[in-house]
Write a protein that holds these residues in place. Structure first.
Motif, PDB file in Angstrom:
ATOM      1  N   MET A  10       0.936  -1.078   0.213  1.00  0.00           N
ATOM      2  CA  MET A  10       0.068   0.056   0.096  1.00  0.00           C
ATOM      3  C   MET A  10       0.881   1.136  -0.055  1.00  0.00           C
ATOM      4  SD  MET A  10      -2.902  -1.065   2.669  1.00  0.00           S
ATOM      5  CE  MET A  10      -3.806  -2.741   2.360  1.00  0.00           C
ATOM      6  N   ARG A  11       2.032   1.239   0.580  1.00  0.00           N
ATOM      7  CA  ARG A  11       2.857   2.361   0.726  1.00  0.00           C
ATOM      8  C   ARG A  11       3.506   2.610  -0.399  1.00  0.00           C
ATOM      9  NH1 ARG A  11       2.614   6.085   4.610  1.00  0.00           N
ATOM     10  NH2 ARG A  11       2.841   5.333   6.718  1.00  0.00           N
ATOM     11  N   LEU A  12       3.917   1.567  -1.089  1.00  0.00           N
ATOM     12  CA  LEU A  12       4.521   1.669  -2.455  1.00  0.00           C
ATOM     13  C   LEU A  12       3.558   2.359  -3.451  1.00  0.00           C
ATOM     14  CD1 LEU A  12       6.846  -1.344  -2.569  1.00  0.00           C
ATOM     15  CD2 LEU A  12       7.406   0.885  -2.242  1.00  0.00           C
ATOM     16  N   LYS A  13       2.235   1.937  -3.438  1.00  0.00           N
ATOM     17  CA  LYS A  13       1.227   2.325  -4.252  1.00  0.00           C
ATOM     18  C   LYS A  13       0.981   3.870  -3.815  1.00  0.00           C
ATOM     19  CE  LYS A  13      -0.507  -2.166  -5.504  1.00  0.00           C
ATOM     20  NZ  LYS A  13      -1.798  -2.939  -5.564  1.00  0.00           N
TER      21      LYS A  13
END
Length: 249
Positions: free
Chosen positions: A190-193
């Protein structure tokens, strides 16, 4: 009458910090709707405080990215060592693993687990030990004997100085224990997106938190859904994002 109830509600919130363990007695006399309001409003603030501490640790790690030759006498190296021990990171310069472990627990998930594990603040562990999330210990100096502990068992219910200490221990548990690897991996994705950290989705990874497995997940998701807790995740995400944008100017 509504004004009196509102004043009593606010006053009882202040009393929680004066009582050694659990919530003030006034809490248990409230109607269910007021009890839930008290529960969520108190804990969402405490969860935010701990998440902000975690985000400061995360920013520290990000400030070191690429640096793998720190002086062992430097503040940065010593701080890095502290975080390595706290989060059980094997390699001191494995910044990717640090970032995978040092991150927030979404408010909706923390609130749902707090409600489930403490029986909305009614459990003996909550009232007598400030233990919100059912933590065990084998150290009798910081534990109390469970009422129904089986013969031959040696575990204790962990006693915390404050309710906030219980929250901090819960978040550290999710961020470093092997059982919650999937939780950390999905949160990292989720962080990377650049998405908000979604407690409803991450609740699916909590099968190992309780002996009832997938039924436990259903309970958590039901609490999140019925009480509209997802908005706390989005509000926290937007608040932190806006604060960072302001700091750029």
């Amino acid at each position: 009458m509504k004004v009196i109830l509102k004043i009593s509600f606010v006053f009882s919130l202040l009393l929680v910090s004066l009582k050694a363990t659990g919530f003030p007695e006034n809490y248990y006399k409230l109607p269910l709707s007021e009890k839930k309001k008290y529960f969520f409003e108190y804990f969402v603030g405490q969860i935010e405080l701990e998440n902000r501490k975690i985000l400061k640790e995360r920013e520290f790690i990000k400030s070191l990215m690429g640096k793998k030759d720190l002086s062992e006498d430097s503040f940065e190296y010593k701080k890095l060592q502290e975080l390595q021990i706290k989060y059980k990171v094997l390699e001191i310069y494995d910044y990717t693993e640090f970032l995978r472990r040092i991150d927030i627990v979404p408010p909706s998930l923390a609130l749902a687990q707090a409600a489930t594990e403490s029986g909305w603040g009614t459990s003996r562990f909550f009232k007598k030990a400030n233990n919100i999330f059912g933590h065990w210990t084998y150290n009798p100096k910081i534990g109390m004997v469970p009422l129904r502990r089986q013969t031959g068992k040696k575990h204790f219910i962990r006693v915390f100085p404050t309710l906030h200490d219980s929250i901090a221990a819960y978040m550290k548990n999710l961020n470093r224990t092997g059982a919650y690897y999937e939780f950390r991996a999905k949160r990292r994705a989720m962080r990377l997106k650049k998405e908000f950290i979604d407690g409803m989705k991450l609740a699916k990874t909590m099968t190992k938190y309780s002996g009832i497995g997938h039924d436990y997940v259903k309970i958590l998701q039901s609490i999140i859904r019925k009480n509209n807790l997802a908005h706390y995740d989005k509000e926290f995400f937007i608040m932190i994002r806006n604060e960072r944008m302001l700091n750029l100017h």
